[in-house]
Design a protein around this motif. Sequence first.
Motif, PDB file in Angstrom:
ATOM      1  N   MET A   1       0.666  -1.340   0.172  1.00  0.00           N
ATOM      2  CA  MET A   1       0.063  -0.353  -0.294  1.00  0.00           C
ATOM      3  C   MET A   1       1.100   1.480   0.206  1.00  0.00           C
ATOM      4  N   ARG A   2       2.402   1.499   0.411  1.00  0.00           N
ATOM      5  CA  ARG A   2       3.031   1.810   0.486  1.00  0.00           C
ATOM      6  C   ARG A   2       3.636   2.271  -0.720  1.00  0.00           C
ATOM      7  N   ASN A   3       3.448   2.033  -2.130  1.00  0.00           N
ATOM      8  CA  ASN A   3       3.869   1.498  -3.310  1.00  0.00           C
ATOM      9  C   ASN A   3       2.718   2.811  -3.809  1.00  0.00           C
ATOM     10  N   PHE A   4       1.748   3.502  -3.492  1.00  0.00           N
ATOM     11  CA  PHE A   4       0.701   4.624  -4.537  1.00  0.00           C
ATOM     12  C   PHE A   4       1.165   5.358  -3.924  1.00  0.00           C
ATOM     13  N   LEU A   5       1.375   5.988  -5.039  1.00  0.00           N
ATOM     14  CA  LEU A   5       1.329   7.858  -4.852  1.00  0.00           C
ATOM     15  C   LEU A   5       0.008   7.881  -5.519  1.00  0.00           C
ATOM     16  N   LEU A   6      -0.678   8.989  -4.892  1.00  0.00           N
ATOM     17  CA  LEU A   6      -1.962   9.847  -5.582  1.00  0.00           C
ATOM     18  C   LEU A   6      -1.218  11.189  -6.152  1.00  0.00           C
ATOM     19  N   THR A   7      -0.764  11.596  -7.590  1.00  0.00           N
ATOM     20  CA  THR A   7      -1.038  12.433  -8.401  1.00  0.00           C
ATOM     21  C   THR A   7      -1.860  13.422  -9.111  1.00  0.00           C
ATOM     22  N   ASP A   8      -1.306  14.410  -9.328  1.00  0.00           N
ATOM     23  CA  ASP A   8      -2.743  14.969 -10.227  1.00  0.00           C
ATOM     24  C   ASP A   8      -3.458  14.724 -11.587  1.00  0.00           C
ATOM     25  N   GLU A   9      -2.236  13.790 -12.277  1.00  0.00           N
ATOM     26  CA  GLU A   9      -2.297  12.871 -13.251  1.00  0.00           C
ATOM     27  C   GLU A   9      -3.563  11.416 -12.957  1.00  0.00           C
ATOM     28  N   GLY A  10      -2.915  11.165 -11.849  1.00  0.00           N
ATOM     29  CA  GLY A  10      -4.057   9.770 -11.102  1.00  0.00           C
ATOM     30  C   GLY A  10      -2.594   9.166 -10.171  1.00  0.00           C
ATOM     31  N   VAL A  11      -3.158   8.130 -10.522  1.00  0.00           N
ATOM     32  CA  VAL A  11      -2.067   7.000  -9.884  1.00  0.00           C
ATOM     33  C   VAL A  11      -0.780   6.731  -9.861  1.00  0.00           C
ATOM     34  N   ALA A  12      -0.082   6.949  -9.361  1.00  0.00           N
ATOM     35  CA  ALA A  12       2.027   6.543  -9.698  1.00  0.00           C
ATOM     36  C   ALA A  12       2.202   5.590  -8.652  1.00  0.00           C
ATOM     37  N   ILE A  13       2.452   4.562  -9.436  1.00  0.00           N
ATOM     38  CA  ILE A  13       3.305   3.428  -8.471  1.00  0.00           C
ATOM     39  C   ILE A  13       4.477   2.561  -8.062  1.00  0.00           C
ATOM     40  N   VAL A  14       5.264   3.348  -7.504  1.00  0.00           N
ATOM     41  CA  VAL A  14       6.892   2.530  -7.660  1.00  0.00           C
ATOM     42  C   VAL A  14       6.840   1.433  -6.793  1.00  0.00           C
ATOM     43  N   ASP A  15       8.098   1.389  -6.702  1.00  0.00           N
ATOM     44  CA  ASP A  15       8.887  -0.451  -5.831  1.00  0.00           C
ATOM     45  C   ASP A  15       9.765  -0.035  -6.067  1.00  0.00           C
ATOM     46  N   PHE A  16      10.704   0.045  -4.892  1.00  0.00           N
ATOM     47  CA  PHE A  16      11.945   0.351  -4.884  1.00  0.00           C
ATOM     48  C   PHE A  16      12.621  -1.357  -4.065  1.00  0.00           C
ATOM     49  N   ASP A  17      12.075  -2.058  -3.262  1.00  0.00           N
ATOM     50  CA  ASP A  17      12.026  -2.664  -2.390  1.00  0.00           C
ATOM     51  C   ASP A  17      12.540  -4.353  -3.514  1.00  0.00           C
ATOM     52  N   ASP A  18      12.971  -4.753  -2.190  1.00  0.00           N
ATOM     53  CA  ASP A  18      14.452  -5.421  -3.133  1.00  0.00           C
ATOM     54  C   ASP A  18      13.359  -6.779  -3.799  1.00  0.00           C
ATOM     55  N   LEU A  19      14.136  -7.772  -5.458  1.00  0.00           N
ATOM     56  CA  LEU A  19      13.420  -8.010  -5.563  1.00  0.00           C
ATOM     57  C   LEU A  19      13.578  -9.332  -5.189  1.00  0.00           C
ATOM     58  N   THR A  20      12.482 -10.129  -5.276  1.00  0.00           N
ATOM     59  CA  THR A  20      12.284 -11.598  -4.777  1.00  0.00           C
ATOM     60  C   THR A  20      11.137 -12.343  -5.920  1.00  0.00           C
ATOM     61  N   LEU A  21      11.282 -13.486  -5.546  1.00  0.00           N
ATOM     62  CA  LEU A  21      10.362 -14.361  -6.248  1.00  0.00           C
ATOM     63  C   LEU A  21       9.713 -15.034  -4.581  1.00  0.00           C
ATOM     64  N   ALA A  22       8.556 -14.982  -5.628  1.00  0.00           N
ATOM     65  CA  ALA A  22       7.930 -15.375  -4.064  1.00  0.00           C
ATOM     66  C   ALA A  22       6.181 -16.097  -4.907  1.00  0.00           C
ATOM     67  N   PRO A  23       5.351 -16.928  -4.119  1.00  0.00           N
ATOM     68  CA  PRO A  23       4.445 -18.167  -5.109  1.00  0.00           C
ATOM     69  C   PRO A  23       3.592 -16.882  -5.323  1.00  0.00           C
ATOM     70  N   PHE A  24       2.649 -17.026  -5.909  1.00  0.00           N
ATOM     71  CA  PHE A  24       2.085 -15.974  -6.757  1.00  0.00           C
ATOM     72  C   PHE A  24       0.199 -15.711  -5.262  1.00  0.00           C
ATOM     73  N   GLY A  25       0.405 -14.642  -5.062  1.00  0.00           N
ATOM     74  CA  GLY A  25      -0.939 -14.808  -3.686  1.00  0.00           C
ATOM     75  C   GLY A  25       0.029 -13.768  -2.520  1.00  0.00           C
ATOM     76  N   TYR A  26       1.308 -14.216  -2.707  1.00  0.00           N
ATOM     77  CA  TYR A  26       2.404 -13.606  -1.111  1.00  0.00           C
ATOM     78  C   TYR A  26       2.179 -12.082  -1.629  1.00  0.00           C
ATOM     79  N   ASP A  27       2.075 -11.417  -2.587  1.00  0.00           N
ATOM     80  CA  ASP A  27       1.801  -9.750  -2.943  1.00  0.00           C
ATOM     81  C   ASP A  27       0.546  -9.296  -2.093  1.00  0.00           C
ATOM     82  N   LEU A  28      -0.649  -9.937  -2.394  1.00  0.00           N
ATOM     83  CA  LEU A  28      -1.579  -9.243  -2.304  1.00  0.00           C
ATOM     84  C   LEU A  28      -1.322  -9.989  -0.362  1.00  0.00           C
ATOM     85  N   ALA A  29      -1.493 -10.539   0.504  1.00  0.00           N
ATOM     86  CA  ALA A  29      -0.777 -11.035   1.343  1.00  0.00           C
ATOM     87  C   ALA A  29       0.194  -9.822   2.092  1.00  0.00           C
ATOM     88  N   LYS A  30       1.133  -9.985   1.785  1.00  0.00           N
ATOM     89  CA  LYS A  30       1.632  -8.618   2.146  1.00  0.00           C
ATOM     90  C   LYS A  30       0.820  -7.324   2.142  1.00  0.00           C
TER      91      LYS A  30
END
Length: 109
Positions: A1-30
């Motif tokens: 939820m901290r990867n979304f920024l609201l701007t005048d142009e809409g939503v911007a998504i940023v992700d500077f987290d570590d790259l990891t491979l996880a099972p499908f669904g883990y990102d939703l769990a996070k």
Amino acid sequence: MRNFLLTDEGVAIVDFDDLTLAPFGYDLAKLVVSTGMTHGTLRSEATEAALAVYNICAGRPDDATACTFGQLRVYAEFHHRLTARYLHRNGYCHAWPDVRPWRESEVSW
């Protein structure tokens, strides 16, 4: 939820987290854990609905590779163990055991 920024142009998504491979669904769990720890108790029905949309948008609504609610619960509990140390920091005001949208006994490892 901290990867979304609201701007005048809409939503911007940023992700500077570590790259990891996880099972499908883990990102939703996070997202579920972070939202609960930040904003408080989540309804189980809302979490199930989010999972259904997640699976549909990923093209896996009835596929054997879809994330089940049971898997989501396990991933969330696992992620909580990685996130618990941030309680009372970075906006995490609520302990996951107090806000999880299911009973701990519903998680089958």
